[in-house]
Design a protein around this motif. Structure first.
Motif, PDB file in Angstrom:
ATOM      1  N   LEU A 101       0.830  -1.208   0.000  1.00 10.01           N
ATOM      2  CA  LEU A 101       0.000   0.000   0.000  1.00 10.01           C
ATOM      3  C   LEU A 101       0.867   1.262   0.000  1.00 10.01           C
ATOM      4  CD1 LEU A 101      -2.860  -1.070   2.431  1.00 10.01           C
ATOM      5  CD2 LEU A 101      -3.194  -0.195   0.118  1.00 10.01           C
ATOM      6  N   ARG A 102       1.985   1.215   0.735  1.00 12.33           N
ATOM      7  CA  ARG A 102       2.863   2.386   0.766  1.00 12.33           C
ATOM      8  C   ARG A 102       3.513   2.627  -0.592  1.00 12.33           C
ATOM      9  NH1 ARG A 102       4.745  -0.195   5.664  1.00 12.33           N
ATOM     10  NH2 ARG A 102       3.692   0.709   7.480  1.00 12.33           N
ATOM     11  N   SER A 103       3.860   1.563  -1.266  1.00 12.65           N
ATOM     12  CA  SER A 103       4.591   1.721  -2.534  1.00 12.65           C
ATOM     13  C   SER A 103       3.686   1.820  -3.751  1.00 12.65           C
ATOM     14  CB  SER A 103       5.565   0.559  -2.715  1.00 12.65           C
ATOM     15  OG  SER A 103       4.862  -0.676  -2.806  1.00 12.65           O
ATOM     16  N   ARG A 104       2.493   1.169  -3.678  1.00 14.14           N
ATOM     17  CA  ARG A 104       1.660   1.122  -4.875  1.00 14.14           C
ATOM     18  C   ARG A 104       0.248   1.635  -4.678  1.00 14.14           C
ATOM     19  NH1 ARG A 104       0.262  -3.742  -6.811  1.00 14.14           N
ATOM     20  NH2 ARG A 104       0.622  -4.971  -4.902  1.00 14.14           N
ATOM     21  N   GLY A 105      -0.105   1.996  -3.459  1.00 15.65           N
ATOM     22  CA  GLY A 105      -1.487   2.338  -3.126  1.00 15.65           C
ATOM     23  C   GLY A 105      -2.001   3.603  -3.787  1.00 15.65           C
ATOM     24  N   PRO A 106      -3.334   3.789  -3.781  1.00 20.26           N
ATOM     25  CA  PRO A 106      -4.365   2.920  -3.209  1.00 20.26           C
ATOM     26  C   PRO A 106      -4.523   1.617  -3.999  1.00 20.26           C
ATOM     27  CG  PRO A 106      -5.165   5.176  -3.535  1.00 20.26           C
ATOM     28  CD  PRO A 106      -3.895   5.067  -4.299  1.00 20.26           C
ATOM     29  N   LEU A 107      -4.951   0.558  -3.290  1.00 20.08           N
ATOM     30  CA  LEU A 107      -5.057  -0.756  -3.911  1.00 20.08           C
ATOM     31  C   LEU A 107      -6.342  -1.463  -3.491  1.00 20.08           C
ATOM     32  CD1 LEU A 107      -1.431  -2.077  -3.231  1.00 20.08           C
ATOM     33  CD2 LEU A 107      -2.305  -1.134  -5.394  1.00 20.08           C
ATOM     34  N   GLY A 108      -6.848  -2.271  -4.421  1.00 22.54           N
ATOM     35  CA  GLY A 108      -7.981  -3.134  -4.129  1.00 22.54           C
ATOM     36  C   GLY A 108      -7.532  -4.562  -3.962  1.00 22.54           C
ATOM     37  N   ASN A 109      -8.439  -5.421  -3.585  1.00 20.70           N
ATOM     38  CA  ASN A 109      -8.118  -6.832  -3.390  1.00 20.70           C
ATOM     39  C   ASN A 109      -7.515  -7.457  -4.647  1.00 20.70           C
ATOM     40  OD1 ASN A 109      -8.223  -9.544  -2.333  1.00 20.70           O
ATOM     41  ND2 ASN A 109     -10.118  -9.823  -3.495  1.00 20.70           N
TER      42      ASN A 109
END
Length: 420
Positions: A130-138
Motif C-alpha cells: 500500500l505504501r509503494s503502490r497504493g491505493p489498492l484493491g483486493n
C-alpha cells in the motif's frame, strides 16, 4: 418524566419525516444529497444492482433530481462521508472520531487479534504494498487462497478487510462497488482524524441510534450499543443509561396509542412531534416539489422505515425482502419495493429494468385491501411516481400489464404514454 402518548398517524409521519420521506422530498441535487445523509444519520449500502442499488433508491426517494454520481462525489471526491462496517453504511465524516472507538475495540476481537498475531508477515507485506503502490484493491494483491470465508478468497483480502474494520485502512474509492483501500491518514481530513473518549462515543451512539430510527424502542438500546461500542452491556447497565438520558432531559419516552412498546425520542424532536399531533407540518419539512399524496414514493427494500419488520409495526404492512428466498417460496417477487402514498404503505411492486431496450418492466403489483385503487388521485400519483422512477433509471418505456384492477392500469398507462 411524563410518558408522551401519540397517535399512530403521528408516529408514522414523524418516522417518515425524520427520514425525509414525508410530506415529500425536501432536499435537491448534490448539495441536498449530502444534507439528506447528514439529517438521516446514515444510508445503508448494498452491492446488488437489479435496476439500481439500494442506496440510490433510498436517496432518490428523498432527494429531488438525485443522481448516483452525487453519492460517489461527496464520499470519495469531497471526503464528506465514509463507508464502514459489517452492516455497511455511509456516514458523515464528522462521525469518524466516535467510530474510532469502535474500530479500536475491534482490534481486540479474538478472531482478528489471533489472525494478526499469527500472520505478522502478511500484514506487513500488505502495508508495504500500500505504501509503494497504493491505493489498492483486493484484485491488486497476489495472496494465498483461503476457503470457507465469505469476506474473501485470499489471505490478503482478509487482511485488508480486518485492517479496514480496525481503522488502519479506509475506503479510498470503489470500482464497481469493489473496495479500493488506502491508509486512513491519506483519506481523512485532518480535523476529523482523532479519537474521542469512551464516554463521548457512548453518548454519541445513543443519540445517533435514537435519531436514526426517530422512535427508538428502549429494549433495543442494549444490543445496539453492544454493536456500536464493541463491548458487553448488562440489562441493568442499559436500563441505567436510558434512565439517565430521560432524567437529564436529553430524551423523552413515547408510547403509541394501542401499543405497549415504549420508545425514546430526542428532546430536540419534541416540537416536531407536537406539530404533527396538531395536524401541522413541522418547520423545515416543507417539500420542494410534489407531496407523497400527489406522487407516490418507492422505498428501497433496505429503507430504515420499513425494513426488518418495521413495516408491520408502524404501517401494519407485511414486507419481506425475498431476494435470497428460493423462487418457489417467494410470496411476492425478487426485488419488491413498498409504495408510500401519503403517510401510509399501500402497495408493493416488483420492477425490473431490461437494459437492452431500456424498458422498466413491472413484474408484479400487489395492493393492500384498503388501498385507494379506484381513486383517480391515487392513479395519478402512482403514474407520477413511475414517471420519475423511469426517468431516474433512464427507462424509455414502462410495462404496466401486471397493475390491477383494470381501471387503475388504464389510467396509469394513459398518463405514462403521454409523459415518456
Amino acid at each position: 418524566m411524563t410518558l408522551i402518548n401519540i397517535s399512530n398517524q403521528t408516529a408514522r409521519r414523524f418516522v417518515l419525516g425524520k427520514q425525509g420521506l414525508w410530506p415529500g422530498r425536501r432536499w435537491k441535487s448534490k448539495k441536498g444529497t449530502a444534507q439528506a445523509i447528514r439529517e438521516c444519520e446514515a444510508v445503508q449500502l448494498d452491492p446488488l444492482n437489479i435496476f439500481a442499488r439500494s442506496q440510490d433508491i433510498v436517496l432518490h426517494s428523498r432527494v429531488l433530481d438525485y443522481k448516483p454520481e452525487y453519492l460517489y462525489q461527496i464520499a470519495y471526491k469531497d471526503r464528506q462521508f465514509f463507508d464502514y462496517g459489517g452492516w455497511l453504511a455511509m456516514y458523515p465524516m464528522s462521525d469518524l472520531p466516535y467510530f474510532r472507538v469502535h474500530m479500536e475495540h475491534r482490534k481486540h476481537h479474538k478472531r482478528i487479534e489471533n489472525f494478526m498475531l499469527s500472520s505478522p508477515e502478511l500484514f506487513e507485506q500488505v502495508r508495504a504494498d500500500l505504501r509503494s503502490r497504493g491505493p489498492l484493491g483486493n484484485r491488486n494483491f497476489n495472496g494465498n487462497a483461503v476457503a470457507g470465508n465469505y469476506r474473501g478468497r485470499k489471505d490478503t483480502a482478509l487482511a485488508l478487510f480486518d485492517m479496514w474494520l480496525c481503522g488502519e485502512l479506509m475506503i479510498h474509492h470503489r470500482e464497481r462497488f469493489d473496495r479500493v483501500y488506502d491508509f486512513r491518514e491519506n483519506i481523512v481530513p485532518k480535523e476529523f482524524d482523532y479519537m474521542v473518549s469512551e464516554r463521548e462515543a457512548e453518548d454519541f451512539f445513543i443519540r445517533k441510534n435514537i435519531s436514526f430510527h426517530g422512535l427508538f424502542r428502549e429494549p433495543v438500546l442494549r444490543s445496539a450499543l453492544q454493536g456500536d461500542m464493541q463491548k458487553v452491556y448488562t440489562r441493568e447497565e442499559a436500563r441505567q443509561l436510558v434512565k439517565s438520558w430521560v432524567e437529564s432531559g436529553k430524551a423523552q419516552q413515547v408510547q403509541i396509542d394501542g401499543g405497549r412498546d415504549v420508545y425514546l425520542i430526542l428532546e430536540e424532536d419534541i416540537p416536531a412531534l407536537e406539530s404533527l399531533e396538531k395536524g401541522k407540518i413541522p418547520k423545515g419539512w416543507k417539500p420542494k416539489e410534489t407531496t407523497t399524496l400527489e406522487e407516490v414514493t418507492f422505498l428501497s427494500p433496505l429503507d430504515i422505515v420499513s425494513a426488518r419488520g418495521r413495516a408491520k409495526k408502524l404501517f401494519d404492512f407485511e414486507y419481506i425482502w425475498e431476494v435470497y428466498t428460493p423462487v418457489h417460496k417467494r410470496r411476492w417477487g425478487y426485488y419488491v419495493l413498498p409504495i408510500l402514498y401519503g403517510d401510509d404503505l399501500v402497495a408493493r411492486l416488483d420492477p425490473k429494468l431490461d437494459r437492452t431496450t431500456m424498458t422498466l418492466e413491472i413484474k408484479g403489483f400487489w395492493h393492500e385491501d384498503n388501498a385507494p385503487i379506484k381513486n383517480a388521485d391515487f392513479a395519478d400519483s402512482l403514474a407520477r411516481g413511475l414517471i420519475r422512477f423511469a426517468n431516474f433509471l433512464g427507462a424509455k418505456k414502462v410495462t404496466t400489464n401486471t397493475i390491477h384492477p383494470a381501471g387503475l392500469r388504464k389510467q396509469v398507462t394513459d398518463l405514462l404514454r403521454n409523459s415518456l
